[in-house]
Design an enzyme around this catalytic site. Sequence first.
Site, short mmCIF file in Angstrom:
data_model
loop_
_atom_site.label_atom_id
_atom_site.label_comp_id
_atom_site.label_asym_id
_atom_site.label_seq_id
_atom_site.Cartn_x
_atom_site.Cartn_y
_atom_site.Cartn_z
N VAL A 42 47.92 33.09 43.57
CA VAL A 42 46.79 32.22 43.88
C VAL A 42 45.59 32.64 43.04
O VAL A 42 44.97 33.68 43.30
CB VAL A 42 46.43 32.28 45.38
CG1 VAL A 42 45.31 31.29 45.70
CG2 VAL A 42 47.66 31.99 46.24
N TYR B 168 39.57 53.13 40.12
CA TYR B 168 38.30 52.41 40.19
C TYR B 168 37.37 53.12 41.17
O TYR B 168 37.84 53.74 42.14
CB TYR B 168 38.58 50.99 40.68
CG TYR B 168 37.83 49.89 39.95
CD1 TYR B 168 37.84 49.80 38.57
CD2 TYR B 168 37.14 48.92 40.68
CE1 TYR B 168 37.17 48.78 37.92
CE2 TYR B 168 36.47 47.89 40.04
CZ TYR B 168 36.49 47.82 38.65
OH TYR B 168 35.83 46.81 38.01
N GLY C 293 40.65 42.95 41.69
CA GLY C 293 41.44 41.78 42.06
C GLY C 293 42.92 42.15 42.13
O GLY C 293 43.44 42.81 41.24
N ASP D 57 45.50 40.46 41.62
CA ASP D 57 46.30 39.95 40.50
C ASP D 57 46.29 40.92 39.33
O ASP D 57 47.28 41.06 38.60
CB ASP D 57 45.80 38.58 40.07
CG ASP D 57 44.32 38.57 39.71
OD1 ASP D 57 43.56 39.40 40.23
OD2 ASP D 57 43.90 37.69 38.91
N ARG D 58 45.17 41.63 39.14
CA ARG D 58 45.07 42.60 38.04
C ARG D 58 46.01 43.78 38.28
O ARG D 58 46.64 44.29 37.34
CB ARG D 58 43.63 43.07 37.90
CG ARG D 58 42.65 41.94 37.59
CD ARG D 58 41.20 42.37 37.68
NE ARG D 58 40.83 43.25 36.56
CZ ARG D 58 39.62 43.75 36.41
NH1 ARG D 58 38.67 43.49 37.30
NH2 ARG D 58 39.35 44.53 35.37
N ASP E 289 44.01 39.24 30.64
CA ASP E 289 44.36 38.01 31.36
C ASP E 289 43.29 36.97 31.03
O ASP E 289 42.13 37.08 31.46
CB ASP E 289 44.42 38.28 32.86
CG ASP E 289 45.06 37.13 33.64
OD1 ASP E 289 45.12 36.01 33.10
OD2 ASP E 289 45.50 37.36 34.77
N THR F 140 40.31 31.57 33.93
CA THR F 140 38.98 31.19 34.36
C THR F 140 37.97 32.28 33.99
O THR F 140 36.89 32.01 33.48
CB THR F 140 38.96 30.95 35.88
OG1 THR F 140 39.96 29.99 36.21
CG2 THR F 140 37.60 30.43 36.33
N THR G 161 28.91 18.79 14.51
CA THR G 161 28.65 19.49 15.77
C THR G 161 29.93 19.92 16.47
O THR G 161 30.04 21.05 16.96
CB THR G 161 27.81 18.59 16.71
OG1 THR G 161 26.57 18.29 16.08
CG2 THR G 161 27.55 19.30 18.03
#
Length: 278
Positions: free
Chosen positions: A7, A100, A107, A109-110, A129, A132, A184
């Site tokens: 997701v 971390y 996240g 997903d990471r 990755d 988005t 442009t």
Amino acid sequence: MLLAIDVGNTNTVFGIYKDEELIGSFRLSTTAERTSDELGMQIHMYYSFLGLQTADTEAVIVASVVPPVMYTLINAIRKYIGVRPMIVGKDVDTGLVNRYDNPREVGIDRLVNAVSAIQKYGAPLIIIDIGTATTFDVIDETGAYCGGAIFPGIKVAMEALFQKASKLPRVDIVRPEKAIGTNTVMSMQSGAVRGYAGAIQGIVHEMKAEINGSCHVVATGGMGRMMAEYCDTITDVDANLTLTGLRMIYEANKEKFAALLIQVELSSTIKGAARPMG
């Protein structure tokens, strides 16, 4: 069969595995507006399109970075597939050492990507990755997650440019042959793709220096293959990195998860038996 679900902020990707083989996949836009019935019927429709039966799905594993959609997704899975999904980060851990400062900020997903990439490419490595958001994740020589970098995805950046600069149009994301744009649209395309490629190259170069050596650089995500054409620092492209990681995590934890489900069922039975008769 195993259904693996990734997701993401823009899309939700579904991968159907028979043993280690990905036999089908599809994606839906990620939105909290769907009901569980709408989502369940869409999943059922895609299964039918692929010539598969939802009843043959023995297990489901989910990694999500979008909490608002999870209630609907879980209900859809339980109603239309008939299993309780394994949620990575809640029901099971990835098994990675996470260095971390606050491990919970990473996240899921990471971390799933890291599980897959370590298994396939070894360590140390850098995972990019490109979706988005574009995330860079560094795995050291011991296989520990060290951290990384985050910056806006190329589509997000171009959309912001379109919205904030009244005279600039929306453009397709392609790289013109020449760096010097003569109109442009070409100028925006050249700046977007070449600028993005340059940013990736620069960040990877600095990260390699910090981990003191050469390593695999693996690209994934919706724009991963395209950007790999323009970035010679990217050594591998793996479009199914997250789905593969989910399958690996499921295989490593399926017995533990089955035991957890038995405990939950026993607990519910005991509580039900303990209720006073009214």
